[in-house]
Design a protein around this motif. Sequence first.
Motif, mmCIF file in Angstrom:
data_model
loop_
_atom_site.group_PDB
_atom_site.id
_atom_site.type_symbol
_atom_site.label_atom_id
_atom_site.label_comp_id
_atom_site.label_asym_id
_atom_site.label_seq_id
_atom_site.Cartn_x
_atom_site.Cartn_y
_atom_site.Cartn_z
ATOM 1 N N LYS A 254 68.417 20.714 15.097
ATOM 2 C CA LYS A 254 67.684 19.853 16.213
ATOM 3 C C LYS A 254 67.124 19.159 16.713
ATOM 4 O O LYS A 254 67.292 18.104 17.236
ATOM 5 C CB LYS A 254 66.807 21.476 16.523
ATOM 6 N N SER B 176 63.743 26.631 16.012
ATOM 7 C CA SER B 176 62.811 26.136 14.963
ATOM 8 C C SER B 176 61.490 25.613 15.345
ATOM 9 O O SER B 176 62.021 24.263 16.263
ATOM 10 C CB SER B 176 64.108 25.117 14.887
ATOM 11 N N GLU C 175 68.156 29.482 19.305
ATOM 12 C CA GLU C 175 67.873 29.557 18.342
ATOM 13 C C GLU C 175 67.263 28.285 17.823
ATOM 14 O O GLU C 175 66.514 28.130 17.034
ATOM 15 C CB GLU C 175 69.491 30.006 17.323
ATOM 16 N N LEU C 176 67.819 26.983 18.636
ATOM 17 C CA LEU C 176 67.346 26.197 17.508
ATOM 18 C C LEU C 176 66.377 25.590 18.640
ATOM 19 O O LEU C 176 65.496 25.118 17.952
ATOM 20 C CB LEU C 176 68.294 24.919 18.821
ATOM 21 N N GLY D 173 68.288 24.680 10.747
ATOM 22 C CA GLY D 173 68.070 24.054 12.412
ATOM 23 C C GLY D 173 66.967 23.565 12.685
ATOM 24 O O GLY D 173 67.503 23.193 13.888
ATOM 25 N N PHE E 43 75.730 26.200 11.419
ATOM 26 C CA PHE E 43 74.412 26.961 11.829
ATOM 27 C C PHE E 43 75.196 28.333 13.351
ATOM 28 O O PHE E 43 74.339 29.103 13.334
ATOM 29 C CB PHE E 43 73.639 25.814 13.152
ATOM 30 N N VAL F 183 73.784 32.169 13.626
ATOM 31 C CA VAL F 183 73.545 32.522 15.002
ATOM 32 C C VAL F 183 74.404 33.674 15.255
ATOM 33 O O VAL F 183 74.216 34.949 15.811
ATOM 34 C CB VAL F 183 73.351 31.368 15.892
#
Length: 286
Positions: free
Chosen positions: A38, A22, A18-19, A34, A280, A284
Amino acid sequence: METTDQNKSEEQQNIDNELKKSKTSEADTAKSHGEILKQQIIEGQETYDKNPISILLSSLTAGLEIGFSYLLICVMFYFLSGKVAEDTIIKSLSLVYPLGFIMIILGQSILFTEQTSLLTLPVLNKKRSLPSLLKLWGLVIAGNLLGGYLIAFLLVWLGPRLEIFDLKTVEKIAIHVTQYNNIVILASSILAGWLMGLLSWLVAASKDTLSRIVIIFMITAVLAFTGLHHSIVGNVEVFAGLITSSAISFLDYISFIALALLGNALGGFVFVALLKYRAFVYDVKG
């Protein structure tokens, strides 16, 4: 047990994926949670990868540069003394307090309170270990404190000779910082650490230098106006009092710096790094 470890591994993989998704926002679009996270994790990891001597020197520089905030605090206090009420002077110091922070953050020197949450995020993201975090914190704190000692010695010698402030001013400021009981200093320091961690987050969210200056000024002015305890500025304020006045004892200094460092670390870690990271993670998980 094996299933639990596998679930944790899958969860971490989902977070990392997921990061990676971003992407940097367009110039006129606000960064997402995100994207900021990151950026913070990447910047934190870059600090871990630096040479320890480089980290120590950068931290020393930050400790020296925060002295410019202290210089202006002393000059303004001395200049206004006898002209306006002392409680008004204390509040007005918030106008000059942010200068050192602006120099440090824009100049990318390493300041403990601004880096607390930043350096914690790679640990929460399982990219770095807790011992490596504590080692790095130790280096940064050592550099910040040493820089503060050096600039304090210089300023308390130079100020009276330039007639821009006297040693009585130094004593009054040190007493003002240390006059509270330990519980109050600790709680105050936690709030200050929270604000400084938030400052790091907001600076990462901003897209231009002017915005960063406004954010730094706003957050650090709040620290000064409310009298919250910042360990690195406070280090200079109290140490200067220690070396020039009998009103500040070595025990006063040690007690203050220990509580302020602990409180600032807790504030930055718990209220910014941990909560924002966990927010975060839960997003997710869906």
